[in-house]
Scaffold this motif. Structure first.
Motif, short mmCIF file in Angstrom:
data_model
loop_
_atom_site.label_atom_id
_atom_site.label_comp_id
_atom_site.label_asym_id
_atom_site.label_seq_id
_atom_site.Cartn_x
_atom_site.Cartn_y
_atom_site.Cartn_z
N ALA A 97 0.81 -1.22 0.00
CA ALA A 97 0.00 0.00 0.00
C ALA A 97 0.84 1.27 0.00
O ALA A 97 0.43 2.29 -0.56
CB ALA A 97 -0.94 0.00 1.21
N GLU A 98 2.03 1.23 0.63
CA GLU A 98 2.85 2.43 0.75
C GLU A 98 3.65 2.73 -0.52
O GLU A 98 4.14 3.85 -0.69
CB GLU A 98 3.81 2.29 1.93
N SER A 138 0.91 6.91 -8.22
CA SER A 138 -0.02 6.85 -7.09
C SER A 138 0.37 5.70 -6.17
O SER A 138 0.82 4.64 -6.62
CB SER A 138 -1.45 6.64 -7.59
N ALA A 139 0.16 5.89 -4.88
CA ALA A 139 0.43 4.83 -3.90
C ALA A 139 -0.66 3.76 -3.98
O ALA A 139 -1.80 4.04 -4.40
CB ALA A 139 0.50 5.41 -2.49
N GLY A 140 -0.32 2.56 -3.56
CA GLY A 140 -1.26 1.45 -3.62
C GLY A 140 -2.55 1.73 -2.88
O GLY A 140 -3.64 1.34 -3.35
N HIS A 141 -2.48 2.43 -1.75
CA HIS A 141 -3.69 2.68 -0.97
C HIS A 141 -4.61 3.71 -1.61
O HIS A 141 -5.76 3.88 -1.19
CB HIS A 141 -3.32 3.13 0.45
N GLN A 142 -4.13 4.40 -2.65
CA GLN A 142 -4.94 5.39 -3.35
C GLN A 142 -5.73 4.79 -4.51
O GLN A 142 -6.54 5.49 -5.13
CB GLN A 142 -4.04 6.52 -3.87
N LEU A 143 -5.53 3.54 -4.80
CA LEU A 143 -6.16 2.91 -5.95
C LEU A 143 -7.55 2.38 -5.60
O LEU A 143 -7.84 2.06 -4.45
CB LEU A 143 -5.30 1.76 -6.47
N SER A 144 -8.38 2.25 -6.61
CA SER A 144 -9.67 1.58 -6.44
C SER A 144 -9.44 0.08 -6.30
O SER A 144 -8.34 -0.44 -6.57
CB SER A 144 -10.57 1.86 -7.64
#
Length: 243
Positions: A97-98, A138-144
């Motif tokens: 995610a980071e 984009s960081a992993g946690h920002q993805l759908s």
């Protein structure tokens, strides 16, 4: 240790048994996949699909034999199996995610590529998944959810696995996203000659990309047939697949 190429590898599982203190989750399971074959692993919740995939990559203790292109994997650690070009995309859209999209993909190429070859492998994933190309920083946690699943599959593909195992890649995703993922998976398997073991509760989607289906029930194989045969067998679907 020999590192496999990006072409498909045969898989032979013999007498695979996994238990967690009570009755075995997998009970002496035998299964063979030919090189380049795409097999759908089907069954209700609790049938043993996830346990089989986790045992395959060495994440749970198991008795029995697992041979990839004739090489015994039993006793090898998970990272050693990865070096044999065996990859798992677990359920839950597993990404770091980071890290950014680009960093996640380069992490996937760690064992297989350097320099220009790594750049080419990453670029190929961006061609397959246009949304990832737009969100590479984009960081992993920002993805759908759909983008995370694309990234999880893309990260596995950059490693050019000889055998790719996937656990419920369609879980929780919109139908259009699922259709795109299945299309990419089918085309990648054909173009690379990659062997694929796809565990899914989305029976229609799984059988649309597989040449063969295997149905698990309580840790045992109860059906093994061409995908078209399973899709047409309404009695078997009602008995083991719930529809």
């Amino acid at each position: 240790m020999t590192v496999a190429t990006g072409t498909g590898a045969s898989l032979e599982i013999t007498g695979l048994t996994v238990g967690y203190g009570g009755a075995p989750v997998l009970d002496g399971l035998d299964l063979r996949l030919d090189a380049g074959e795409v097999v759908a692993l089907l069954g209700a919740n609790g049938a043993g699909k996830t346990t089989l995939l986790r045992a395959l990559v060495g994440l749970v203790p198991a008795a029995g034999s697992v041979r990839l292109d004739g090489h015994e994997l039993a006793g090898l650690r998970t990272e050693q199996r990865a070096r044999r070009a065996l990859a798992l995309v677990p359920d839950g859209q597993s990404v770091v995610a980071e890290l950014t999209v680009d960093e996640n993909l380069r992490l996937g190429a760690l064992w297989r590529h350097r320099g220009a070859a790594r750049e080419a492998a990453v670029a190929e994933v961006y061609d397959l998944f246009e949304p990832l190309a737009r969100r590479r920083v984009s960081a992993g946690h920002q993805l759908s959810g759909g983008e995370r699943q694309m990234l999880a599959l893309g990260r596995a593909l950059v490693a050019e696995p000889a055998l790719l195992a996937l656990d419920e890649p369609s879980l929780g995703l919109a139908p259009l996203v699922v259709a795109h993922l299945m299309e990419v998976l089918r085309d990648a398997a054909r173009q690379r000659g990659m062997t694929v073991l796809l565990a899914e509760q989305n029976v229609t989607g799984a059988l649309s990309v597989a040449g063969r289906g295997v149905v698990l029930d309580l840790g045992r194989i109860v059906a093994d047939a061409p995908a078209a045969t399973l899709a047409a067998d309404s009695a078997l679907r009602r008995a083991y697949l719930g529809f």
